[in-house]
Design an enzyme around this catalytic site. Structure first.
Site, mmCIF file in Angstrom:
data_model
loop_
_atom_site.group_PDB
_atom_site.id
_atom_site.type_symbol
_atom_site.label_atom_id
_atom_site.label_comp_id
_atom_site.label_asym_id
_atom_site.label_seq_id
_atom_site.Cartn_x
_atom_site.Cartn_y
_atom_site.Cartn_z
ATOM 1 N N HIS A 442 0.815 -1.212 0.000
ATOM 2 C CA HIS A 442 0.000 0.000 0.000
ATOM 3 C C HIS A 442 0.848 1.261 0.000
ATOM 4 O O HIS A 442 0.608 2.198 -0.784
ATOM 5 C CB HIS A 442 -0.932 0.006 1.225
ATOM 6 C CG HIS A 442 -1.727 1.268 1.337
ATOM 7 N ND1 HIS A 442 -1.283 2.359 2.068
ATOM 8 C CD2 HIS A 442 -2.896 1.634 0.780
ATOM 9 C CE1 HIS A 442 -2.170 3.335 1.962
ATOM 10 N NE2 HIS A 442 -3.155 2.911 1.192
ATOM 11 N N CYS A 773 34.756 2.195 -25.539
ATOM 12 C CA CYS A 773 34.029 2.175 -24.270
ATOM 13 C C CYS A 773 34.835 2.870 -23.171
ATOM 14 O O CYS A 773 34.459 2.824 -22.008
ATOM 15 C CB CYS A 773 33.686 0.743 -23.857
ATOM 16 S SG CYS A 773 35.121 -0.325 -23.624
#
Length: 818
Positions: A442, A773
């Site tokens: 919740h 990279c």
């Protein structure tokens, strides 16, 4: 490995209950078009029962008490006029007035009897339901408001559900309480905030056969990642017993993530499995005064997963079927929020609720919002992050609902767990921290809807955090959320991505943390140019692979205890390494699917391997680990060969069992061409044969020999990825970690640029892919422009520089075309 074909259920999924007139509708009479008469929840149950049972989705039978029945009940004795008088002019921001008014309305409803006609029809339908199956089985009595689950409102938990209801009197009492729950304080407040009229909303009730999940397990399932809005994952939470504990956040459940595209192709792509503490389970209270009760879960059960891999995959398949069906019905993509239950007596799985997801699916994906903490402080508590925001404020610990009125705007709400009664103060909170709950509880659902950062499942938040203490709550660092001491600086960056063109040069990303990749996938990109195994090993596995293989021989009690703690649920300790490495790599491959994701095989230095748990006995002490026993040299060497076999098993699992063939592999620090051949042979020995199933193997270009013998290396590998950090270090003879000569280290040095230009030219001649990279193009946009001018295929960047560098690349390409 592919799933076996699962036979669908016979098409005659027909309710055992005949149709009574007036106030009752059976599930086989209900479709999604009946929201006005039975509410969204029950309309969905009927739709699935009728339409999806033939596809194998199991939904327990039942019937609806219609909105017409609710209106009939309110008209009894003028109850509707009395409620209107009580609610007129109510200020829902005044918590005391809200509490008083809500109590009076509910008391009036509970004091009112059903008409004889309504009572008789309910009981007749109930008797027919009992006669069609186990007469002693209880039923679930679920509220279903006629305005719930609308596209802009979740109404999460606004009305009540009663479980294990048995007998006629208990059923009538539960129905009356459901009607009263339409006027709980939180429901009144929520409708007022959303602009819904109290008079225009009615309540239907679903009476549904109970699944004996009190003896099994249950939970919640979303067809979208709830924190990021990533559409290709099914998120499943699971705990033992009845499902209310997961819904209410009373326990911290297991969490599983499944990749939808390859699941639909028959693979088994479980991307992630996380064990929750599952402290309690809700079971039937046989012979007691209550219908259900919570009992502790034994430690042995807490330390294992609540459901099996086959169960996880079955649920995920059903989630896809449900989502596809509702998307077709609504004519647009419709991610779903479902509740499921596993019967502990029969082992059968069932779907007991389904509704559209109402938060992430509506987010504007053209607007990229990112929060970044500029400085870290002392971590006070941590848990599961909800959302990706950061907030700061004074702590207010609320241990009981009776103190809700003391909460002030802008405070950080700290509590054990929330339920719908807490919603009036949740909207005032700067952030929310709970001891218990998972990402579908919740507190998480409402925080998401409110746009408030929350951290759930901290276990000890209410004990550690103190009233008035200023804290920073960060949900911007992946799945783990942190509460830091003090008010820390952070930045929010918002970028409109609409209309941003793509350059010819591929712009990829360097990623490390699998927990961040779903969010990163929304940045415009062409895949991942570098995913490091080292991050996954050091953060999720933490143990040297050879120590796991030699677990039975370990004499060090401390090392063995640490391994036991990390590998809970694994008798085969080496399998822990394979599974965790596979899950980390699969998360990255799935996030960017079907784009290329290049995973670099392990490149720890010996001192770094030694720092892993149990690692010291396996690693030599080297004077210069940077140039020592690292990268390719380890993979075929008897000192590490068995460890590399585990890496290969993990990568094979990602590609073959999960179906993520967009994952490519890269060999780091390969000194010689012969060494490259040895590694390719070693990989093939473990089922990773270059070329099979489209497997491509790249090599890091980070040693001068890789450039000088680029043509020869191109015969062994499918492509190159330039590691500019190591290459610069070795070309210039500079230790990049030395402060004294640090100023000489510069990737823009002419010698470095010449070697990079040379290797790009060779790759273009040989028809091999080449990218970069290394750090340089992330730090220096002009270096990225140089690479584009040389004709590089791809540039892989740190995520925070992708947009800026993309603009620079586009400008360079534009100039080249002039």
């Amino acid at each position: 490995m592919k799933l076996e074909t699962i036979k669908t259920a016979p098409p005659a999924a027909k309710s055992a209950i005949s149709s009574p007139p007036c106030f009752i509708k059976t599930f086989n009479e209900i479709s999604i078009e009946d929201v006005t008469s039975v509410g969204g929840k029950t309309a969905s149950l009927g739709e699935m029962f009728r339409e999806l049972s033939p596809q194998g989705v199991k939904v327990p039978d039942g019937f609806a008490i219609t909105a017409e029945a609710y209106r009939n009940f309110l008209s009894t004795g003028g109850l509707d006029r009395k409620i209107d008088d009580l609610l007129r002019g109510l200020d829902t921001q005044n918590l005391a007035a809200l509490r008083d008014c809500g109590a009076k309305v509910r008391d009036a409803i509970l004091a009112t009897s059903f008409s004889d006609a309504l009572r008789d029809e309910i009981l007749a339908a109930y008797d027919r339901l009992r006669a069609s199956g186990n007469a002693e089985a209880g039923v679930a009595v679920r509220s279903s408001a006629t305005a719930e689950d609308l596209p802009d409102a979740s109404f999460a938990g606004q009305q009540e559900t009663y479980l294990n209801v048995r007998g006629q009197n208990a059923l009538i009492d539960a129905c009356r309480r459901c009607f009263a729950s339409l006027f709980t304080d939180r429901a009144i407040s929520y409708r007022a905030d959303k602009g819904f009229s109290h008079q225009k909303i009615a309540l239907s009730i679903a009476v549904q056969r109970m699944v004996r999940s009190d003896l099994g397990a249950s939970g919640i399932m979303f067809t979208i990642d709830t924190e990021t809005g990533f559409r290709d994952a099914v998120l499943i939470n699971a705990a033992y017993g009845l499902g209310e504990n997961v819904v209410q956040g009373s326990v911290t459940p297991d969490e599983y993530s499944v990749f939808k595209p390859t699941l639909k192709e028959g693979f088994r792509p479980i991307l992630q499995k996380t064990i929750g503490s599952k402290e309690f389970k809700l079971i039937y209270d046989v012979g007691g005064g209550k219908m259900v009760k919570n009992v502790p879960v034994p430690p042995g059960d807490r330390n294992r997963f609540a459901i099996s891999d086959d169960d996880i995959l079955t649920l995920a398949r059903w989630a896809c079927i449900i989502e596809d069906h509702y998307s077709a019905v609504k004519g647009r993509p419709t991610p779903m929020d479902t509740e499921w239950a596993k019967d502990g007596q029969t082992g059968e799985m069932f779907i007991v609720q389904a509704r559209p997801e109402t938060v992430e699916s509506r987010r504007d994906r053209d607007l990229l919002e990112s929060y970044e903490l500029k400085k870290r402080g002392r971590v006070l508590v941590r848990g599961r992050s909800v959302g990706s925001k950061i907030a700061a404020g004074p702590v207010h610990v609320i241990k009981s609902a009776q103190y809700l009125g003391e909460f002030k705007e802008g405070e950080v709400l700290v509590t054990d767990k929330t339920d719908p009664d807490w919603e009036p103060i949740m909207k005032k909170a700067a952030a929310i921290v709970t001891n218990r709950g998972g990402r579908t509880c919740h507190a998480a659902i409402v925080s998401r809807e409110l746009g408030v950062p929350a951290i759930v499942g901290t276990e000890h938040g209410t004990e550690i955090l103190r009233d008035g203490q200023t804290v920073t709550v960060s949900c911007a660092e992946g799945d783990v959320g942190f509460v830091y001491e003090g008010k820390l600086p952070f930045e929010v960056e918002r970028t409109n991505l609409k209309g941003l063109p793509r350059p010819r040069t591929k712009v990829m990303m360097n990623v490390a943390n699998p927990e961040e990749v779903f969010t990163l996938s929304f940045i415009p990109n062409d895949g991942v140019g570098l995913a490091r195994e080292e991050f996954i090993i050091s953060n999720y596995i933490k143990v040297h692979p050879l120590a796991l293989l030699d677990y039975a021989k370990i004499d060090d009690a401390d090392v063995k205890a640490k391994i036991d703690q990390l590998t809970v649920g694994y008798d085969d300790k080496a399998q822990f390494f394979v599974d965790k490495l596979a899950q980390g790599a699969a998360m990255i491959a799935a996030a960017f699917y079907p784009k290329d994701v290049i995973v670099r095989l392990s490149d720890f230095k010996t001192n770094e391997y030694a720092n892993l748990i149990g690692g010291r006995v396996y690693e030599p002490v080297e004077e210069n680990p940077m140039l020592g026993f690292r990268g390719a040299s380890r993979y075929y060497n008897p000192r590490y060969q068995a460890g590399f076999a585990l890496e290969c098993r993990a990568m094979k699992k990602v590609r073959e069992e999960m179906g993520l063939t967009n994952l490519k592999l890269m060999v780091p620090f390969c000194r010689t061409v012969e060494e490259g051949r040895k590694v390719i042979a070693e990989m093939a020995k473990h089922g990773l044969k270059r070329g099979d199933n489209s497997l491509e193997v790249y090599v890091m270009c980070e040693i001068p020999s890789n450039v000088i013998l680029a043509e020869e290396f191109a015969e062994v590998f499918d492509g190159f990825s330039i590691g500019s950090n190591d290459l610069t270090q070795l070309i210039l003879g500079v230790d990049r970690d030395s402060e004294i000569v640090a100023e000489i280290f510069d990737e823009r040095n002419p010698a470095v640029k010449k070697m990079i230009a040379d290797v790009i030219a060779v790759c273009r001649r040989k028809g091999r892919k080449i990218g970069i990279c290394g750090q340089a193009p992330s730090d220096y946009p002009e270096f990225a422009q140089f690479l584009v001018e040389q004709g590089i295929d791809s540039i892989s960047l740190n995520p925070d520089t992708v947009l800026k560098t993309t603009v620079a690349i586009l400008e360079t390409e534009k100039n080249q075309n002039r």
